[in-house]
Enzyme design. Structure first.
Site, PDB file in Angstrom:
ATOM      1  N   ARG A 171     -21.665  79.696   0.111  1.00 21.06           N
ATOM      2  CA  ARG A 171     -22.289  80.031   1.391  1.00 21.06           C
ATOM      3  C   ARG A 171     -22.232  81.544   1.570  1.00 21.06           C
ATOM      4  NH1 ARG A 171     -19.258  80.866   5.810  1.00 21.06           N
ATOM      5  NH2 ARG A 171     -17.126  81.292   5.185  1.00 21.06           N
ATOM      6  N   ARG A 175     -24.699  85.190  10.841  1.00 20.04           N
ATOM      7  CA  ARG A 175     -24.273  85.068  12.229  1.00 20.04           C
ATOM      8  C   ARG A 175     -25.422  85.479  13.147  1.00 20.04           C
ATOM      9  NH1 ARG A 175     -19.094  88.527  12.565  1.00 20.04           N
ATOM     10  NH2 ARG A 175     -17.907  86.959  11.444  1.00 20.04           N
ATOM     11  N   ARG A 248     -11.992  89.720 -14.153  1.00 21.31           N
ATOM     12  CA  ARG A 248     -12.826  90.918 -13.962  1.00 21.31           C
ATOM     13  C   ARG A 248     -11.883  92.011 -13.517  1.00 21.31           C
ATOM     14  NH1 ARG A 248     -17.464  92.522 -15.735  1.00 21.31           N
ATOM     15  NH2 ARG A 248     -18.184  93.496 -13.796  1.00 21.31           N
ATOM     16  N   ARG A 279     -18.463 100.033  -3.936  1.00 14.68           N
ATOM     17  CA  ARG A 279     -18.021 100.375  -2.582  1.00 14.68           C
ATOM     18  C   ARG A 279     -17.442 101.781  -2.556  1.00 14.68           C
ATOM     19  NH1 ARG A 279     -14.332  95.639  -0.082  1.00 14.68           N
ATOM     20  NH2 ARG A 279     -12.882  96.035  -1.785  1.00 14.68           N
ATOM     21  N   GLU A 299     -15.262 102.394  -5.982  1.00 11.78           N
ATOM     22  CA  GLU A 299     -14.768 101.200  -6.682  1.00 11.78           C
ATOM     23  C   GLU A 299     -15.800 100.755  -7.724  1.00 11.78           C
ATOM     24  OE1 GLU A 299     -12.948  98.424  -3.873  1.00 11.78           O
ATOM     25  OE2 GLU A 299     -13.809  96.779  -5.030  1.00 11.78           O
ATOM     26  N   TYR A 347      -7.686  83.493  -6.863  1.00 10.54           N
ATOM     27  CA  TYR A 347      -7.819  84.546  -5.857  1.00 10.54           C
ATOM     28  C   TYR A 347      -7.110  84.056  -4.602  1.00 10.54           C
ATOM     29  CZ  TYR A 347      -9.175  87.928  -2.549  1.00 10.54           C
ATOM     30  OH  TYR A 347      -9.088  88.891  -1.590  1.00 10.54           O
ATOM     31  N   ASP A 349      -5.919  85.340  -0.720  1.00 10.19           N
ATOM     32  CA  ASP A 349      -5.794  86.374   0.306  1.00 10.19           C
ATOM     33  C   ASP A 349      -4.318  86.536   0.645  1.00 10.19           C
ATOM     34  OD1 ASP A 349      -8.194  87.627   0.890  1.00 10.19           O
ATOM     35  OD2 ASP A 349      -8.919  85.942   2.092  1.00 10.19           O
TER      36      ASP A 349
HETATM   37  P1  FDA Z   1       0.659  91.009  -6.998  1.00 13.61           P
HETATM   38  O1  FDA Z   1      -0.223  91.234  -8.165  1.00 13.61           O
HETATM   39  O2  FDA Z   1       0.432  91.825  -5.795  1.00 13.61           O
HETATM   40  O3  FDA Z   1       2.181  91.182  -7.434  1.00 13.61           O
HETATM   41  C1  FDA Z   1       2.667  90.795  -8.696  1.00 13.61           C
HETATM   42  C2  FDA Z   1       3.649  91.851  -9.160  1.00 13.61           C
HETATM   43  O4  FDA Z   1       4.267  91.396 -10.374  1.00 13.61           O
HETATM   44  C3  FDA Z   1       2.994  93.180  -9.501  1.00 13.61           C
HETATM   45  O5  FDA Z   1       3.668  94.225  -8.830  1.00 13.61           O
HETATM   46  C4  FDA Z   1       3.150  93.299 -11.024  1.00 13.61           C
HETATM   47  O6  FDA Z   1       3.293  94.642 -11.463  1.00 13.61           O
HETATM   48  C5  FDA Z   1       4.415  92.499 -11.256  1.00 13.61           C
HETATM   49  N1  FDA Z   1       4.534  91.959 -12.613  1.00 13.61           N
HETATM   50  C6  FDA Z   1       3.614  91.234 -13.292  1.00 13.61           C
HETATM   51  N2  FDA Z   1       4.083  90.908 -14.508  1.00 13.61           N
HETATM   52  C7  FDA Z   1       5.331  91.423 -14.603  1.00 13.61           C
HETATM   53  C8  FDA Z   1       6.309  91.430 -15.622  1.00 13.61           C
HETATM   54  N3  FDA Z   1       6.109  90.819 -16.797  1.00 13.61           N
HETATM   55  N4  FDA Z   1       7.490  92.071 -15.403  1.00 13.61           N
HETATM   56  C9  FDA Z   1       7.721  92.709 -14.215  1.00 13.61           C
HETATM   57  N5  FDA Z   1       6.813  92.729 -13.208  1.00 13.61           N
HETATM   58  C10 FDA Z   1       5.624  92.099 -13.394  1.00 13.61           C
HETATM   59  N6  FDA Z   1      -6.188  90.030   0.479  1.00 13.61           N
HETATM   60  C11 FDA Z   1      -6.364  90.087   1.827  1.00 13.61           C
HETATM   61  O7  FDA Z   1      -5.802  89.251   2.538  1.00 13.61           O
HETATM   62  N7  FDA Z   1      -7.130  91.071   2.378  1.00 13.61           N
HETATM   63  C12 FDA Z   1      -7.772  92.011   1.634  1.00 13.61           C
HETATM   64  O8  FDA Z   1      -8.460  92.871   2.182  1.00 13.61           O
HETATM   65  C13 FDA Z   1      -7.596  91.962   0.213  1.00 13.61           C
HETATM   66  N8  FDA Z   1      -8.189  92.884  -0.585  1.00 13.61           N
HETATM   67  C14 FDA Z   1      -8.127  92.752  -1.949  1.00 13.61           C
HETATM   68  C15 FDA Z   1      -8.842  93.641  -2.744  1.00 13.61           C
HETATM   69  C16 FDA Z   1      -8.833  93.496  -4.119  1.00 13.61           C
HETATM   70  C17 FDA Z   1      -9.611  94.459  -4.976  1.00 13.61           C
HETATM   71  C18 FDA Z   1      -8.101  92.429  -4.705  1.00 13.61           C
HETATM   72  C19 FDA Z   1      -8.142  92.198  -6.187  1.00 13.61           C
HETATM   73  C20 FDA Z   1      -7.347  91.574  -3.914  1.00 13.61           C
HETATM   74  C21 FDA Z   1      -7.362  91.727  -2.531  1.00 13.61           C
HETATM   75  N9  FDA Z   1      -6.597  90.897  -1.711  1.00 13.61           N
HETATM   76  C22 FDA Z   1      -6.782  90.948  -0.339  1.00 13.61           C
HETATM   77  C23 FDA Z   1      -5.638  89.917  -2.280  1.00 13.61           C
HETATM   78  C24 FDA Z   1      -4.198  90.514  -2.422  1.00 13.61           C
HETATM   79  O9  FDA Z   1      -4.236  91.616  -3.293  1.00 13.61           O
HETATM   80  C25 FDA Z   1      -3.257  89.423  -2.950  1.00 13.61           C
HETATM   81  O10 FDA Z   1      -3.191  88.374  -2.016  1.00 13.61           O
HETATM   82  C26 FDA Z   1      -1.814  89.879  -3.201  1.00 13.61           C
HETATM   83  O11 FDA Z   1      -1.743  91.090  -3.873  1.00 13.61           O
HETATM   84  C27 FDA Z   1      -1.100  88.828  -4.038  1.00 13.61           C
HETATM   85  O12 FDA Z   1       0.276  89.114  -4.162  1.00 13.61           O
HETATM   86  P2  FDA Z   1       1.076  88.585  -5.426  1.00 13.61           P
HETATM   87  O13 FDA Z   1       2.507  88.836  -5.169  1.00 13.61           O
HETATM   88  O14 FDA Z   1       0.658  87.197  -5.751  1.00 13.61           O
HETATM   89  O15 FDA Z   1       0.535  89.455  -6.662  1.00 13.61           O
END
Ligand code: FDA
Length: 369
Positions: A171, A175, A248, A279, A299, A347, A349
């Site tokens: 979708r 609005r 990606r 962006r 970006e 993905y 949030d």
């Molecule tokens: P995250 O990736 O943040 O943390 C994992 C950590 O583990 C990292 O610090 C990494 O370095 C570490 N790690 C991985 N492997 C490891 C290893 N082997 N040893 C040690 N450390 C390790 N959401 C939202 O609500 N509003 C928004 O506006 C956005 N905007 C947005 C933009 C973009 C471009 C993306 C891609 C995503 C968003 N998000 C978002 C989503 C948001 O980024 C997401 O919900 C959180 O970062 C997820 O947190 P995590 O802890 O799951 O992963």
């Protein structure tokens, strides 16, 4: 090395919320983080007094009162409302698609006129949409698709919309009011003290080791702990035994500009195919900044290869099947809890990650504190 109840791999949001709950429940936590700072993809760098969202714009929004109450225990949120603008070859349109967009596109003034316009253009597609182009035209009509969806989507996925499956767009938000608020959630904002302050509070009471990859020496880290919370990529945990999951990626070009206001809004989407970035983020507007200079990030979507920063999981059949195989392995792993966007290959949030980590903590400790 001292012994700990929990080893938390990854100092992102999932790790942070779980660690905070563990400490509240009297547990000791060691956190191992590959990067030089905590916060995962939500972390910011401070440049010219402005919080720069290093890994892409992050706006907190949620409909979960429980999640909103939880994060507000640690930081205060401002009243930022995300109202992005689309730039199509110099023409500016409000997002999400709303009466302001329709007025700028067609000169219509009422919801009735806008609906008639869209319905007339949607009628061009009959039968089951065969690809993303047909699906998008069916949802919003030809003009909006051509100017605001096509180029942006093709840059994002690196493929022509005719070669992308229809299911990617189930979708598109339309609005029929003059409302530029991108999100429908009742709660929205950016921490006044910045996201880094949130992470400092979440990891309070934990020992943190930065710039250390858990997978390089996993025996060393696991030998002294009762349980592991793993938030890295699930395929790397199992040494890519079934092959690598695909993503990606994104590349950011960040620049300080000697002006106090570059684009007048935090997010401008470039929706034509020719502009190579999708962006421009002007970070100060997330916090209503009044600094004399400004910082912008362009970006660029990019192909992902192993070793690059994984941003968006590829939601196709091959990758979902592969993930299911890794998930089965994870379920057999004793004393390891897999959580967050990388370990669950989805993905998420931020509010959903907080919710998921609180749910995991409740299962672990019996209550949320
Ligand atoms: P995250 O990736 O943040 O943390 C994992 C950590 O583990 C990292 O610090 C990494 O370095 C570490 N790690 C991985 N492997 C490891 C290893 N082997 N040893 C040690 N450390 C390790 N959401 C939202 O609500 N509003 C928004 O506006 C956005 N905007 C947005 C933009 C973009 C471009 C993306 C891609 C995503 C968003 N998000 C978002 C989503 C948001 O980024 C997401 O919900 C959180 O970062 C997820 O947190 P995590 O802890 O799951 O992963």
């Amino acid at each position: 090395m001292a012994s700990y109840d929990y080893l938390i791999v990854g100092a992102g949001l999932f790790g942070g919320v779980f660690a905070q709950q563990a400490v509240q429940n009297g547990k000791t936590c060691l956190v191992v983080e590959r990067r030089a700072k905590i916060g995962g993809n939500v972390a910011c760098d401070v440049v010219e007094g402005i919080d720069v969202h290093t890994y892409g714009a992050h706006i907190f929004h949620t409909h979960h009162d429980r999640v909103w109450d939880y994060v507000n225990r640690f930081v205060t949120f401002n009243h930022y409302i995300n109202s992005p603008v689309a730039n199509y070859r110099g023409e500016l349109y409000n997002m999400p698609f709303n009466m302001n967009t329709f007025h700028a596109m067609w000169g219509v003034n009422t919801p009735k006129e806008a609906k008639e316009k869209i319905e007339a253009q949607c009628a061009a597609i009959t039968g089951e949409p065969r690809n993303l182009e047909e699906q998008a035209i069916r949802l919003v009509g030809k003009d909006i698709y051509t100017k605001l969806v096509k180029g942006y989507t093709e840059k994002q996925w690196g493929r022509d919309c005719k070669d992308l499956p229809a299911f990617i767009i189930r979708r598109l938000p339309v609005r029929y009011t003059f409302d530029n608020n991108y999100f429908n959630d009742p709660h929205q904002g950016i921490p006044v003290e910045g996201y880094n302050a949130l992470f400092e509070k979440l990891f309070e009471g934990c020992d943190i080791i930065l710039e250390t990859d858990f997978l390089q020496d996993r025996e060393r880290w696991t030998s002294q702990v009762e349980r592991v919370v793993y938030t890295g990529t699930i395929d790397s945990y199992f040494d890519y035994c079934y092959g690598a999951l695909e993503y990606r990626s994104l590349r950011f070009e960040t620049e300080v500009l000697d002006t106090d206001n570059f684009q007048g809004v935090a997010v401008v989407n470039y929706t034509d195919r020719e502009t190579p970035y999708t962006r421009i983020i002007e970070h100060k507007h997330f916090a209503f900044g009044t600094q004399p200079k400004t910082v912008i990030s362009r970006e660029y979507p990019s192909e992902w290869k192993l070793g690059m920063e994984p941003y968006y999981p590829v939601n196709d059949e091959r990758n979902q099947k592969l993930y299911q195989k890794y998930k089965e392995l994870a379920e057999k792993e004793n004393n390891v809890l897999f959580g967050g966007r990388l370990a669950e290959y989805r993905y998420y949030d931020m509010d959903a990650v907080v919710f998921s980590a609180l749910t995991a903590a409740k299962k672990e400790f019996g209550m949320v504190k």
